[in-house]
Motif scaffolding. Structure first.
Motif: not given
Lengths: 327, 327
Positions: B304-310, B312-327
């Motif tokens: 969230e910090k990286a996304v807010a700071a601009g 990290l792209s939100p798109m990539l952040a979502v990929e990371e979260v999704a991967d982490a959760m096996g979505l």
């Protein structure tokens, strides 16, 4: 586009201002292929450090208000001031209309022939959330390509104004002159989103009616609490036809950027937009997952029916779904 | 409340109009204990066939507008017409304020002494979603207990107006007389939710200013598209102090019910509210799950910090979260 080009090559060519590469990269972003999506996300990530300098202006208005002529006039004014302008669109209806909102050169005759303008039609498929996300990423690519002003147009279907307002710095609502029933077309909540209301067609016999309409909108805005103590949304009149007042549209947007930047609200708004965007995408992803769950798919229709009929309490329905999914 | 009483017994006593049991059942609904929650849901399910007859009226307004005196006057008028009235509240702030919005007999002196009125303070803890859900269930219990009119008050914090509008049939927005700055207090979007705007304090020297204010609101509503072709939200003036116009509040609500019932919109609105409520609860549940996920908890803060700071792209952040959760 079959082979996936290296996103490093793409990034370099985009930053060099290569329009063909920009167009190709946007097609990559709009692609549904998993490998395309992956490299599109990488590309956006690569370019991220070179984004954010542009002023992002959202534009909406009812059909017939003159969005195209306004964007044509505003965009041409901006290029005449040595700005590079990109015009994007969020139009969830373009699946049906075949992207009618943009792309047809006839709609923006001057701008589409302008080397300092880049016009990209709306992604011609997908949900609003999907279309909006692709438009956001396209916006970032355009910024990296050196465009100074991004005009994001919305046809104003469903929640598309909210989507556009949530990805732009300055949300401009275009209105028609004339009072009473002619004004009834404004969708709920849109006035709330406005950072400025501009009444078009303030020319010839319409000038008086446009001024009256502006007064009515001022009254309406007056009884609504402002977004920020720093900025009270102005209401102006202009004519995309004669060009009178078109420069004011830009002057006000710049004025907004200066005032909001001075207080830090400009940057804060962008930070919040980024985080909100992330969460929205995460929810979409999660909810798609939920709706796709076979156990839920089996249960949902009759549950929803029973809840709608009032024979099953929503609370209990949620229990059942949660149990079924082991939540 | 330690032992969980049989929800069948509770249901029977509630339907018999036993106020003590109703109060106790509501406490069960507000309880956080899993076993309490389970039998609360069962209780609501049992009573569901006996709900839905009441007219549900949502009431909001800025502090100082006179919500309490209005509810006291309107409620007393209704009991004088042989209606049974229940007053509930959605106040997500009541955790902090200790439920200040309701419950203090002093706020509704007449009504709180009235045998045909039932006043219940807002659940004094939980998120807006949680509080709203408990209030919905409480509303259903009150209907099963034979209350003809449910007045749901909101203090107007955050999204509480939307929550109340989404659980009631008729959403009433109270306003103060006077123009200009005095009117600036209206929160965005609230005017859009209004099925009627009523300007209070139309008494003594204020009558003229109240009439002016009403005219301004009419103008504001006029330029907004109506919710329904069947109902254009009226703007009236009244005085909770003198009682002048209080009966109009009720007359308009009844008028609304008749007109919207004739077209089927009344029932359709309730059906839609039920289903929306179900999905909202499901989303809450699902999202609570997501936020509680240890893998995500570890990743989220820096993402969230990286996304807010601009960076990290939100798109990539979502990929990371999704991967982490096996979505």
């Amino acid at each position: 586009m079959s082979a996936v080009p290296s996103h490093h090559d793409l990034a370099a060519r985009i930053r060099a201002g290569d329009r063909a590469t920009l167009a190709r990269a946007i097609t990559l972003i709009e692609s549904k292929r998993a490998d395309h999506r992956k490299s599109a996300h990488q590309l956006v990530q690569d370019l991220l450090p070179h984004t954010g300098k542009a002023l992002r202006i959202g534009i909406t208005g009812s059909p017939g208000v003159g969005k195209s002529t306004t964007i044509d006039a505003l965009g041409s004014y901006l290029t005449s001031q040595d700005y590079k302008v990109a015009v994007l669109a969020v139009d969830p209806s373009s699946t049906r209309t075949g992207g009618s909102i943009l792309g047809d050169k006839t709609r923006m005759a001057k701008l589409s022939a302008d080397d300092n303008a880049f016009i990209r039609p709306s992604p011609s498929s997908g949900t609003l959330g999907g279309v909006a996300s692709k438009t956001r990423e396209t916006m970032l690519l355009c910024e990296a390509a050196g465009y100074d002003v991004i005009l994001v147009e919305t046809v104003g279907i469903g929640q598309s104004e909210t989507a556009v307002a949530s990805m732009t710095d300055f949300f401009l609502v275009l209105m028609l002159p004339g009072a009473g029933d002619e004004l009834q077309g404004i969708k709920k909540g849109v006035v709330e989103l406005a950072d400025m209301i501009a009444v078009n067609k303030a020319d010839g016999d319409n000038i008086k009616r446009a001024t009256q309409a502006a007064a009515e909108y001022r009254a309406a805005l007056h009884i609504l609490k402002a977004h920020s103590a720093t900025w009270a949304p102005p209401v102006i009149t202009y004519s995309a036809l004669t060009g009178q007042g078109v420069s004011d549209l830009w002057a006000q947007a710049q004025n907004y950027r200066e005032k909001m930047s001075a207080t830090g609200e400009f940057a804060e708004k962008r930070r919040a937009q980024q985080v909100t965007w992330m969460w929205a995408m995460l929810e979409d992803r999660l909810f798609a997952q939920l709706r796709a769950d076979p156990k839920l798919k089996a249960k949902l229709p009759q549950l929803e029916k029973a809840v709608a009929a009032g024979t099953l309490s929503p609370m209990l329905a949620v229990e059942e779904v949660a149990d079924a999914m082991g939540l």
